[in-house]
Design an enzyme around this catalytic site. Structure first.
Site, PDB file in Angstrom:
ATOM      1  N   GLU A   1      -5.054   9.900   4.284  1.00  0.00           N
ATOM      2  CA  GLU A   1      -5.588  10.906   5.331  1.00  0.00           C
ATOM      3  C   GLU A   1      -4.426  12.272   5.412  1.00  0.00           C
ATOM      4  O   GLU A   1      -3.378  11.970   4.879  1.00  0.00           O
ATOM      5  CB  GLU A   1      -5.437  10.175   6.714  1.00  0.00           C
TER       6      GLU A   1
ATOM      7  N   TYR B   1      -4.524   4.899   9.606  1.00  0.00           N
ATOM      8  CA  TYR B   1      -4.149   5.653  10.896  1.00  0.00           C
ATOM      9  C   TYR B   1      -5.418   6.257  11.491  1.00  0.00           C
ATOM     10  O   TYR B   1      -5.298   5.906  12.796  1.00  0.00           O
ATOM     11  CB  TYR B   1      -3.468   6.796  10.411  1.00  0.00           C
TER      12      TYR B   1
ATOM     13  N   ALA C   1      -6.292  11.905  21.370  1.00  0.00           N
ATOM     14  CA  ALA C   1      -6.172  12.224  22.983  1.00  0.00           C
ATOM     15  C   ALA C   1      -6.478  13.719  23.231  1.00  0.00           C
ATOM     16  O   ALA C   1      -5.882  14.269  23.636  1.00  0.00           O
ATOM     17  CB  ALA C   1      -4.481  12.159  23.209  1.00  0.00           C
TER      18      ALA C   1
ATOM     19  N   THR D   1      -9.410   3.006   7.318  1.00  0.00           N
ATOM     20  CA  THR D   1      -8.807   1.646   7.832  1.00  0.00           C
ATOM     21  C   THR D   1      -7.211   1.628   8.034  1.00  0.00           C
ATOM     22  O   THR D   1      -6.812   0.616   9.094  1.00  0.00           O
ATOM     23  CB  THR D   1      -8.710   0.517   6.705  1.00  0.00           C
TER      24      THR D   1
ATOM     25  N   ASP E   1       0.912  -1.076  -0.001  1.00  0.00           N
ATOM     26  CA  ASP E   1      -0.183  -0.102   0.066  1.00  0.00           C
ATOM     27  C   ASP E   1       0.713   1.021   0.047  1.00  0.00           C
ATOM     28  O   ASP E   1       0.652   2.305  -0.573  1.00  0.00           O
ATOM     29  CB  ASP E   1      -0.579  -0.041   1.197  1.00  0.00           C
TER      30      ASP E   1
ATOM     31  N   ARG F   1      -8.883  20.821  21.862  1.00  0.00           N
ATOM     32  CA  ARG F   1      -7.520  20.629  22.734  1.00  0.00           C
ATOM     33  C   ARG F   1      -7.091  19.225  22.780  1.00  0.00           C
ATOM     34  O   ARG F   1      -8.047  18.603  23.267  1.00  0.00           O
ATOM     35  CB  ARG F   1      -7.544  21.438  23.969  1.00  0.00           C
TER      36      ARG F   1
END
Length: 268
Positions: free
Chosen positions: A122, A162, A184, A160, A45, A147
């Site tokens: 992405e 990251y 996060a 599918t 890929d 944030r």
């Protein structure tokens, strides 16, 4: 039909390239790396991503075929022992293809300049030095102030990759749209984000406006942009690209069979 080959640097991929070129010559199929109509990617890929980036200014007339030299990828249909079967498929080519949406990216910098990119998988925006802060606008309306470590914006086929690793949803590639996933995020009594992936439709425009002192770094597919100290990112705009990537549909493996084989187990 003019064919080009884009291969990884391994000895196996180089060997396969020689075999395919010999087969093309035998069948009198023209080989043209400058103005091809079909590009055969040999590797994985990652190699196909590189081939896509190499030919992205010719997407309106190019179709891709992927041959994998390792594990089955999401963009590679053919195995190394199927070289002659692939050449037979090329001989019977009628222009058949399957298309997938891409991501359009407009980056604005502190010096007023703009830069445009297109992504197959992405784009990420993240800050490794401090908490990234940005205002998230959906169709020009403020949605939230984010944030956290960063954000991942992915295409359906890139969902599918990251995107999945940061908790995003897997999208059916027949959906024309894109996805926003958080990395996060800070959520407490003071700071609040939606805290879940968002899937946008074909006409949506996502805008991220960064703080003036931002040290955030932008990536497009596997490439990270080096900005230096002269300028920094101030705004990013994402939307579905007008272009699409097209794969020659000789034997294009069903997307959900790939998902099952990659993450659950079984044959693709």
């Amino acid at each position: 039909m003019k064919v080009a080959i884009y291969n990884s640097g391994t000895q196996e991929s180089k060997r396969l390239k020689r075999m395919i070129i010999q087969g093309l010559a035998k069948e009198k199929i023209p080989y043209d790396e400058e103005q091809p109509e079909l590009v055969i990617s040999i590797g994985g890929d990652g190699t196909l991503l590189s081939a896509f980036n190499h030919y992205e200014d010719q997407l309106d007339r190019i179709r891709f075929v992927g041959m994998h030299t390792g594990h089955l990828g999401f963009y590679t249909d053919w195995r190394t022992f199927e070289v002659f079967d692939l050449i037979e498929s090329l001989k019977a080519d009628t222009g058949q293809s399957v298309s997938y949406p891409l991501l359009d990216i407009d980056a604005k910098y502190s010096d007023g300049t703009h830069q445009k990119f297109i992504a197959l998988n992405e784009s990420t925006i993240k800050d490794t030095l401090k908490t990234m802060v940005c205002d998230v606008y959906v169709n020009a309306e403020l949605f939230e102030r984010f944030r956290g470590d960063g954000l991942c914006i992915s295409t359906p086929t890139g969902s599918t990759a990251y995107n999945k690793s940061v908790g995003g949803a897997i999208m059916d590639p027949k959906i024309i749209g894109f996805q926003l996933s958080e990395m996060a995020s800070l959520n407490n009594r003071v700071f609040r984000t939606l805290g879940s992936p968002i899937i946008f439709g074909a006409d949506a425009v996502l805008t991220l406006r960064l703080d003036d002192d931002s040290t955030a770094v932008l990536s497009c597919d596997r490439t990270q942009l080096e900005l230096g100290q002269v300028r920094h990112l101030t705004e990013l705009t994402y939307s579905v690209a007008k272009q699409q990537i097209r794969f020659a549909k000789y034997r294009h493996t069903d997307f959900w069979r790939r998902v099952k084989a990659s993450f659950i187990g079984g044959e693709a």
